[in-house]
Motif scaffolding. Structure first.
Motif, short mmCIF file in Angstrom:
data_model
loop_
_atom_site.label_atom_id
_atom_site.label_comp_id
_atom_site.label_asym_id
_atom_site.label_seq_id
_atom_site.Cartn_x
_atom_site.Cartn_y
_atom_site.Cartn_z
N TYR A 104 35.37 68.87 30.37
CA TYR A 104 35.26 68.60 31.81
C TYR A 104 34.09 69.39 32.37
CZ TYR A 104 37.24 67.05 36.28
OH TYR A 104 37.45 66.43 37.49
N ARG A 105 33.70 69.03 33.56
CA ARG A 105 32.61 69.75 34.23
C ARG A 105 33.10 71.08 34.76
NH1 ARG A 105 31.19 67.92 40.23
NH2 ARG A 105 31.37 70.15 40.51
N PRO A 106 32.21 72.07 34.90
CA PRO A 106 32.62 73.33 35.53
C PRO A 106 33.05 73.12 36.97
CG PRO A 106 30.51 73.57 34.39
CD PRO A 106 30.81 72.10 34.45
N GLY A 107 34.03 73.88 37.41
CA GLY A 107 34.52 73.77 38.78
C GLY A 107 36.03 73.90 38.81
N TRP A 108 36.59 73.69 39.99
CA TRP A 108 38.04 73.80 40.14
C TRP A 108 38.60 72.47 40.60
CZ3 TRP A 108 40.30 78.11 38.40
CH2 TRP A 108 41.69 78.23 38.61
N PRO A 109 39.67 71.96 40.00
CA PRO A 109 40.47 72.61 38.94
C PRO A 109 39.81 72.49 37.57
CG PRO A 109 41.36 70.45 39.41
CD PRO A 109 40.25 70.67 40.40
N PRO A 110 40.10 73.40 36.65
CA PRO A 110 39.61 73.29 35.27
C PRO A 110 40.47 72.29 34.50
CG PRO A 110 40.88 75.31 35.54
CD PRO A 110 40.83 74.65 36.88
N ALA A 111 40.20 71.02 34.73
CA ALA A 111 41.07 69.95 34.22
C ALA A 111 41.18 69.98 32.70
CB ALA A 111 40.54 68.60 34.69
N HIS A 112 40.11 70.39 32.02
CA HIS A 112 40.15 70.42 30.55
C HIS A 112 41.22 71.39 30.06
CE1 HIS A 112 37.63 73.69 31.90
NE2 HIS A 112 37.59 74.23 30.69
N GLU A 113 41.35 72.55 30.71
CA GLU A 113 42.33 73.54 30.27
C GLU A 113 43.75 73.12 30.66
OE1 GLU A 113 42.39 76.15 28.47
OE2 GLU A 113 40.29 76.66 28.14
#
Length: 431
Positions: A104-113
């Motif tokens: 996922y792209r950097p930012g919030w929320p960290p959807a990948h995690e």
């Protein structure tokens, strides 16, 4: 991009990835989608929806591989980060790994995690197995992994995602964080921390990570991912930052802020990590360790231990009796959420020592049973090496000799024994 002495430009990676493993003997019993569906109603709806959506997108992959196809996980490092013999045994007996990866792209929320951990936990639960967080080199049982995910309001405990390991050298302790890179931010480090601040500085590092992560994600809030985010060179850390990072936002820890200077420490080895170093602010005289000790004293102020003992009939005995008489009332107010805003409830209790009890303070985190208080130690004990600032403690109500409400100015209610000590009526130890 504007570069000034007040801000430090920190590079932003183009994308972020998360990898979780589920070791198992044999093949999975159910599909990942079926496993995730079984979590409906137990995960916050936004997280459950996110995991379901990413499973159906090219941003996530879930593969089952023979364990021989995957590089061996280092058991010594896994042990250092808390792996049990039972977990290592299940890993050694595993024939396959389910590999969950998300990007996922950097930012919030960290959807990948969020999504990758949720899917891995669902798969692990379906086989009564474990989750291995590859980034943190940590084993997580499925229940722990699920508890670490955001609630309905998107809140998490940062301590579930960022570790603070430390090691010792000739100059003192070297602290680093391990987990901020999940969110694209460089890890933090502090060098030259005095040995006696092990627990306290770990809490300060966690609070600093929370504050800087908020600044970092604020800088990534636009539609386009910037090449750099400018972080303030002088970062502030408060008791509130620490309380929120540990998942106790109701205990605001109202304290004076502590200033820390941020320095970029780039790695000279291309294989090594760069760090953001936390240092004293400009103009601080003396060694860094002296400032770190003063910072801890500010953030954990007003609740020092004392080794003084009350004789029956004196002012201290009356103070203890007054405090104990008010325990039921302050517990009721604590449970009802009726304490003053920005205040923290602490209790004082005795630890046995060779020359009599040592009295220490603990911040109250829960008080469900009248006879038992769960909290976090607010000071380092002299008589018990396991009682350190921030360490979890369970206090029997019968051992409590005082309680107090604290805000940024100090004691606002209670603290009767402290008032006796401050007035100079300090009875000599009885032998």
């Amino acid at each position: 991009m504007l570069i000034t002495d007040d801000f430090l430009p920190v590079p932003v990676p183009e994308s972020l990835s998360a990898t979780y493993l589920v070791p198992m003997a044999g093949l999975p019993r159910v599909s990942p989608k079926t496993a995730v569906r079984a979590l409906q109603g137990r995960l916050a709806r936004p997280v459950h929806g996110l995991a379901t959506q990413m499973l159906d997108s090219p941003l996530m992959s879930v593969d089952t591989r023979s364990i021989d196809e995957f590089p061996q996980l280092p058991p010594d490092l896994l042990t250092a980060f808390g792996a049990t013999e039972a977990q290592l045994g299940r890993l050694a007996a595993a024939s396959h790994l389910v590999v969950v990866q998300a990007e996922y792209r950097p930012g919030w929320p960290p959807a990948h995690e969020w999504a990758a951990r949720a899917v891995a936990a669902a798969v692990a639960e379906s086989v009564d197995g474990d989750v291995v967080d590859v980034f943190g080199l940590q084993f997580l049982d499925p229940a722990t992994a699920l508890r670490s995910l955001p609630d309905e309001h998107g809140r998490v405990r940062l301590v579930d995602w960022v570790l603070v390991p430390y090691s010792s050298d000739a100059e003192g302790l070297w602290f680093t964080t391990k987990g901020l890179r999940r969110f694209g931010l460089l890890e933090l480090q502090t060098q030259g921390v005095p040995d006696h601040l092990t627990r306290a500085w770990g809490a300060v590092m966690t609070g600093a990570a929370r504050r800087l992560l908020r600044d970092w994600t604020d800088g990534l809030a636009g539609e386009e991912v910037p090449a750099f985010v400018q972080l303030p060179v002088l970062a502030t850390v408060t008791g509130h930052d620490i309380a929120v990072a540990y998942g106790n936002p109701e205990q605001h820890g109202a304290t004076a802020p502590v200033l820390l200077r941020l320095e970029l420490d780039p790695a000279t080895d291309p294989e090594a990590d760069s760090f953001l170093s936390l240092r004293p602010p400009p103009g601080h005289p003396g060694p860094d360790g002296k400032y770190f000790a003063a910072a801890c004293a500010t953030l954990f102020s007003g609740i020092q231990p004392d080794v003084r003992y009350a004789r029956s009939g004196d002012a201290m005995s009356r103070a203890v009796a007054t405090a104990r008489a008010g325990l039921d009332g302050i517990r009721a107010r604590f449970l009802a959420g009726q304490l003053p805003p920005e205040s923290q409830l602490v209790v004082k209790y005795g630890l046995p020592g060779d020359e009599g009890p040592e009295y220490v303070w603990a911040g109250v985190t829960s008080w469900e049973a009248p006879e038992r208080i769960v909290g976090a130690s607010a000071s380092d004990a002299n008589t018990d090496p396991t009682v350190r600032i921030g360490s979890p403690v369970v206090v029997e109500s019968t051992d409590v000799v005082d309680w107090a409400l604290l805000d940024g100015t100090g004691v606002i209610e209670g603290g009767w024994t402290q008032a006796v000590l401050d007035a100079g009526e300090r009875p000599r130890p009885s032998h």
